[in-house]
Design an enzyme around this catalytic site. Structure first.
Site, PDB file in Angstrom:
ATOM      1  N   PHE A  32       0.852  -1.141  -0.126  1.00 53.53           N
ATOM      2  CA  PHE A  32       0.297   0.171   0.007  1.00 53.53           C
ATOM      3  C   PHE A  32       0.686   0.972   0.115  1.00 53.53           C
ATOM      4  O   PHE A  32       1.047   2.314   1.266  1.00 53.53           O
ATOM      5  CB  PHE A  32      -1.023  -0.032   0.756  1.00 53.53           C
ATOM      6  CG  PHE A  32      -2.443   0.965   0.282  1.00 53.53           C
ATOM      7  CD1 PHE A  32      -3.286   0.054   0.157  1.00 53.53           C
ATOM      8  CD2 PHE A  32      -2.479   1.852   1.205  1.00 53.53           C
ATOM      9  CE1 PHE A  32      -4.206   0.614  -0.449  1.00 53.53           C
ATOM     10  CE2 PHE A  32      -3.687   2.774   0.815  1.00 53.53           C
ATOM     11  CZ  PHE A  32      -4.474   2.141   0.665  1.00 53.53           C
ATOM     12  N   GLU A  35       3.833   7.897  -1.096  1.00 52.86           N
ATOM     13  CA  GLU A  35       5.424   9.103  -1.446  1.00 52.86           C
ATOM     14  C   GLU A  35       6.291   8.480  -0.393  1.00 52.86           C
ATOM     15  O   GLU A  35       7.385   8.788  -0.860  1.00 52.86           O
ATOM     16  CB  GLU A  35       4.680  10.286  -1.392  1.00 52.86           C
ATOM     17  CG  GLU A  35       5.725  11.569  -2.164  1.00 52.86           C
ATOM     18  CD  GLU A  35       6.216  11.176  -3.287  1.00 52.86           C
ATOM     19  OE1 GLU A  35       5.504  10.649  -3.842  1.00 52.86           O
ATOM     20  OE2 GLU A  35       7.425  11.195  -3.250  1.00 52.86           O
ATOM     21  N   GLY A  36       6.363   7.996   0.913  1.00 52.54           N
ATOM     22  CA  GLY A  36       6.944   8.283   1.479  1.00 52.54           C
ATOM     23  C   GLY A  36       8.281   6.439   1.034  1.00 52.54           C
ATOM     24  O   GLY A  36       9.147   6.473   1.343  1.00 52.54           O
ATOM     25  N   HIS A  37       7.228   5.764   0.954  1.00 51.55           N
ATOM     26  CA  HIS A  37       7.928   4.483   0.358  1.00 51.55           C
ATOM     27  C   HIS A  37       8.678   5.069  -0.756  1.00 51.55           C
ATOM     28  O   HIS A  37       9.630   4.615  -1.563  1.00 51.55           O
ATOM     29  CB  HIS A  37       6.969   3.536  -0.288  1.00 51.55           C
ATOM     30  CG  HIS A  37       6.380   2.843   1.189  1.00 51.55           C
ATOM     31  ND1 HIS A  37       4.868   2.858   0.970  1.00 51.55           N
ATOM     32  CD2 HIS A  37       6.582   2.197   1.996  1.00 51.55           C
ATOM     33  CE1 HIS A  37       4.834   2.274   2.440  1.00 51.55           C
ATOM     34  NE2 HIS A  37       5.428   1.924   3.029  1.00 51.55           N
ATOM     35  N   GLY A 147      12.076   4.046   6.304  1.00 51.54           N
ATOM     36  CA  GLY A 147      11.412   5.840   6.674  1.00 51.54           C
ATOM     37  C   GLY A 147      12.106   6.320   8.113  1.00 51.54           C
ATOM     38  O   GLY A 147      11.491   5.150   9.760  1.00 51.54           O
ATOM     39  N   VAL A 176       8.377  12.059   5.174  1.00 56.12           N
ATOM     40  CA  VAL A 176       7.411  12.757   4.230  1.00 56.12           C
ATOM     41  C   VAL A 176       6.249  12.825   4.563  1.00 56.12           C
ATOM     42  O   VAL A 176       5.431  11.857   4.865  1.00 56.12           O
ATOM     43  CB  VAL A 176       7.428  11.282   2.905  1.00 56.12           C
ATOM     44  CG1 VAL A 176       6.495  12.203   1.538  1.00 56.12           C
ATOM     45  CG2 VAL A 176       9.094  11.357   2.431  1.00 56.12           C
ATOM     46  N   MET A 184       3.372  10.302   6.430  1.00 60.37           N
ATOM     47  CA  MET A 184       2.675  10.034   5.163  1.00 60.37           C
ATOM     48  C   MET A 184       2.529   8.245   5.756  1.00 60.37           C
ATOM     49  O   MET A 184       3.586   7.974   6.554  1.00 60.37           O
ATOM     50  CB  MET A 184       2.868   9.902   3.939  1.00 60.37           C
ATOM     51  CG  MET A 184       3.154  10.719   3.355  1.00 60.37           C
ATOM     52  SD  MET A 184       2.892  10.506   1.207  1.00 60.37           S
ATOM     53  CE  MET A 184       2.718  12.254   0.657  1.00 60.37           C
TER      54      MET A 184
END
Ligand code: PAF
Length: 283
Positions: A32, A35-37, A147, A176, A184
């Site tokens: 899922f 933008e962080g990933h 992250g 992010v 996020m």
């Protein structure tokens, strides 16, 4: 982009780059993607020759009454994001492949796993450390990217990698955030529009503490009172924890300095959200 489900196949693919000196960057996820990933994947793409993404909702890191069964999924969209970020291999094992019958080994990282999320989610970091150790043995990366929203997870993985002499460089990447500051998270998908608005109290509490710290306040008691007051103003929020800890050891403190971590976990309705900041870090 190759999609691989079998461990043996993934290991075989990882051996070739290792043999001819090409670097593998690895981004482990539970899918899922957001933008962080994507920021982790883009950084991995820059730093290595081969980029591997894993998508595996790891059952052993969820407690009994947690959201394992309803964890959001969208494999098609995940693969589109992966492709756009230049991923070479997506590794998507099943739970039966990762934990076949007879499986009985676990990795425990002791002290650093105990406070914060470790206290609210007993056994969670054993599950994380065990799956990440397995994934490192399967993907054989030179570097792995995580992250810093999951600050304690990153600290646990760094400790495990150092303690067990795993030849993997651990890269922590900045949180992010959405335009309004909410971090996020795949779990943001659970929030109703009203809850999404309530979720702003996490970033507001972090901002309030940072503002006071920047103005010279160093007393944890004062910073704590202020951060708690911000969250408690939000009717839908239930504090799991708000804690100030040493950013490296995660030990408790009375006086804040630049490397002090403010970490919080807050329930908004049924959704538990986490966020953090290091008080002296320039954002
Ligand atoms: O952060 C996550 O998504 C997971 O905890 C991880 C590191 C992929 C292990 O399952």
């Amino acid at each position: 982009m190759k999609i691989i489900n079998s461990i043996v196949h993934m290991q075989a693919l990882a051996i070739a780059p290792e043999r001819d000196g090409r670097k593998i960057a690895f981004v482990p996820t539970m899918g899922f993607l957001h933008e962080g990933h994507a920021s982790l994947l883009r950084e991995g793409r820059k730093r290595a020759d081969v980029l591997v993404l894993s998508i595996f909702v790891n059952p052993i890191q969820f407690g009994k009454n947690e959201d394992l069964d309803r964890y959001p999924k969208d494999m098609e969209r995940d693969c589109q994001i992966a492709e756009a970020c230049g991923v070479d291999i997506v590794f998507i094992p099943t739970a039966a492949e990762m934990y076949p019958s007879g499986f009985q080994t676990g990795v425990t990282v002791r002290e650093i796993s105990l406070p914060l999320c470790g206290a609210s989610r007993p056994g969670h970091f054993d599950g994380v450390a065990t799956v990440v150790a397995k994934l490192f043995n399967i993907v054989r990366p030179d570097l792995a990217l995580f992250g810093t929203k999951d600050y304690q997870q990153l600290a646990v993985i760094r400790r495990m990698t150092a303690d067990l002499n795993m030849p993997v460089e651990i890269v922590g990447m900045p949180i992010v955030r959405e335009a309004d500051g909410v971090a996020m998270s795949s779990r943001n998908a659970y929030l109703s529009p009203h809850e999404r608005q309530s979720a702003l109290c996490l970033i507001q509490a972090l901002r309030r503490a940072r503002e006071l710290f920047a103005g010279g306040e160093r007393s944890i008691a004062v910073l704590m009172k202020e951060a708690r007051a911000v969250v408690m103003q939000e009717a839908a929020a239930v504090i799991d924890y708000i804690e100030f800890r040493d950013g490296a050891t995660l030990q408790e403190l009375d006086v804040a300095d630049d490397s002090t971590l403010l970490a919080l976990a807050v329930k908004i309705g049924q959704t538990r959200l986490i966020d953090n900041t290091v008080l002296g870090e320039v954002l």
